[in-house]
Design a protein around this motif. Structure first.
Motif, mmCIF file in Angstrom:
data_model
loop_
_atom_site.group_PDB
_atom_site.id
_atom_site.type_symbol
_atom_site.label_atom_id
_atom_site.label_comp_id
_atom_site.label_asym_id
_atom_site.label_seq_id
_atom_site.Cartn_x
_atom_site.Cartn_y
_atom_site.Cartn_z
ATOM 1 N N UNK A 156 0.777 -1.094 -0.027
ATOM 2 C CA UNK A 156 0.065 -0.032 -0.102
ATOM 3 C C UNK A 156 0.918 1.136 -0.100
ATOM 4 N N UNK A 157 0.349 2.554 0.186
ATOM 5 C CA UNK A 157 1.073 3.393 0.256
ATOM 6 C C UNK A 157 0.282 4.856 0.802
ATOM 7 N N UNK A 158 1.168 5.710 1.319
ATOM 8 C CA UNK A 158 0.332 7.047 1.755
ATOM 9 C C UNK A 158 1.041 8.045 0.936
ATOM 10 N N UNK A 159 0.186 8.942 0.705
ATOM 11 C CA UNK A 159 0.727 10.336 -0.077
ATOM 12 C C UNK A 159 0.343 11.459 0.576
ATOM 13 N N UNK A 160 1.225 12.407 0.782
ATOM 14 C CA UNK A 160 1.019 13.476 1.296
ATOM 15 C C UNK A 160 2.194 14.555 1.649
ATOM 16 N N UNK A 161 2.115 15.518 2.437
ATOM 17 C CA UNK A 161 3.168 16.666 2.440
ATOM 18 C C UNK A 161 4.584 15.960 2.902
ATOM 19 N N UNK A 162 5.679 16.256 2.240
ATOM 20 C CA UNK A 162 7.009 15.712 2.772
ATOM 21 C C UNK A 162 7.459 15.748 4.008
ATOM 22 N N UNK A 163 6.839 16.982 4.873
ATOM 23 C CA UNK A 163 7.287 16.910 6.130
ATOM 24 C C UNK A 163 6.646 15.697 7.063
ATOM 25 N N UNK A 164 5.303 15.459 6.737
ATOM 26 C CA UNK A 164 4.287 14.532 7.275
ATOM 27 C C UNK A 164 5.167 13.097 6.746
#
Length: 407
Positions: free
Chosen positions: A255-263
């Motif tokens: 699976x994956x998580x996509x979001x802002x780089x700091x998070x």
């Protein structure tokens, strides 16, 4: 009492067995018709494509051994590049560095809980909601509120403050939700973003079923709407959790998580501490199969599951007793049933298995407050159409015999 019981952390008492995982043990019972496990139909798995992908991964002169080696915590770069391009087709513009590969999206939910939740913090969910999310978050000792009960930012903030809490995240399955099959319309997605902005909290968008639409038009992900508002994924308040489990294979756990780089950086640290990285060879194989077969596999899944959904809905129309209502999902794997008052789903399950050899998931497990005793979840992914018809007829026979007698 076990001699180790006194050593357990208090939070361990919030870790409970998945009622769904326990029900899957029933699948080996002879003659059982199961509507319990919301798992993909194995007939859809492209065995040949995966066999070839693993053979090529191991047979490469230079890369074969690297497929068996440690790898980066962020994940296999070609796979993250494919996912970034896939996200762009949904209106989420991102780079591979905005993607973290996880061991299924379930691991992503656990990492989110670990990263964001202190004991007593508030998680806002729908009711009912995905049991696996409740299990992932429960270990971090939050309290829960629901959008249905406190539907505005002010009410949610006030409710949290009364308990000495703060709203940290809103967890949503916007497309064909597990367990309800419901889909959030565009206005509801925008409203969730309004609330998150007012509260300064995060939205966790669980997109496990998004590809499995059978009717109607695709709706933009919350992450895409958020990015449109804020101009960049780096300013987004949404974490998008995706998975290949419902489209290509659940067993590879990719699976994956996509979001802002700091998070994503913080989530990557959680990944390093948990398991260093997801299986290298599984990521390599998944990339190859996704590159060659993703669209075809999604099309095949839609055709298969659409037929089964239609048969289940038609069977319910024919056999359900008065007072029983159910959802009509536009996609996904589930139909959500509300039973007549006075029927308890747990007791009904015992009778259904014993008397008619048919199983389902009682709905109470999907409510943070353990309400919903007169609800249940039916999955149509595994049984063939003829078996669905027979199973619904059997189930409704038990329900009809369980109706409270009127005087």
């Amino acid at each position: 009492m076990s001699p180790t019981a006194s050593l357990l952390a208090q939070r361990s008492s919030r870790m409970t067995a998945s009622e769904i995982r326990e029900l899957l043990k029933l699948l080996d019972r002879p003659g059982l018709i199961s509507f319990a496990g919301g798992i993909p139909n194995p007939a859809l798995f492209d065995m040949e494509a995966f066999q070839q992908a693993y053979a090529r991964a191991l047979g490469q002169a230079k890369g074969g051994r690297s497929s068996l080696q440690y790898s980066t915590s962020e994940g296999y770069l070609p796979l993250r590049q494919w996912i970034a391009e896939h996200m762009a087709t949904k209106g989420v513009r991102c780079e591979p560095d905005n993607i973290l590969i996880t061991c299924g999206s379930q691991q992503g939910l656990d990492f989110v809980g670990k990263l964001l939740l202190d004991p007593g913090d508030t998680v806002v969910t729908a009711a009912p909601t995905y049991l696996g999310a409740l299990q992932a978050f429960n270990a971090y000792e939050p309290r829960y509120d629901t959008l249905s009960g406190n539907g505005t930012a002010n009410l949610l903030r006030t409710s949290a403050e009364v308990h000495g809490s703060r709203v940290k995240l809103i967890y949503l399955v916007p497309d064909f939700a597990n367990p309800s099959g419901a889909t959030l319309d565009l206005a509801s997605r925008e409203r969730a973003l309004d609330i998150a902005g007012e509260l300064g909290c995060l939205i966790v968008e669980d997109a496990a079923y998004t590809a499995l639409r059978y009717d109607g038009e695709d709706l933009p992900p919350i992450a895409a709407l958020d990015q449109k508002r804020r101009g960049s994924i780096e300013k987004s308040l949404t974490l998008y959790c995706g998975t290949f489990s419902k489209t290509l294979s659940p067993g590879l756990r990719v699976g994956w998580v996509c979001g802002p780089k700091p998070l994503l950086y913080r989530l990557t640290l959680a990944k390093q501490a948990a398991d260093l990285h997801s299986s290298t060879i599984n990521q390599v194989a998944m990339h190859e199969v996704a590159l060659a077969r993703f669209d075809d596999q999604v099309a095949a899944a839609r055709t298969c599951y659409r037929e089964r959904r239609d048969v289940m809905l038609a069977s319910l129309e024919r056999h359900a007793p008065d007072g029983m209502v159910w959802t009509r999902p536009e996609g996904g794997l589930f139909v959500w049933v509300t039973l007549p008052e006075g029927i308890d789903g747990r007791r009904l399950l015992e009778r259904a298995v014993d008397e008619q050899n048919v199983a389902f998931v009682p709905g109470q497990a999907f409510f943070p407050d353990r309400s919903g005793a007169n609800t249940l979840r039916l999955s149509f992914s595994l049984p063939d159409p003829q078996t669905i018809e027979e199973g619904i007829a059997r189930l409704c026979t038990v329900i009809r015999s369980s109706l409270p007698t009127r005087r």
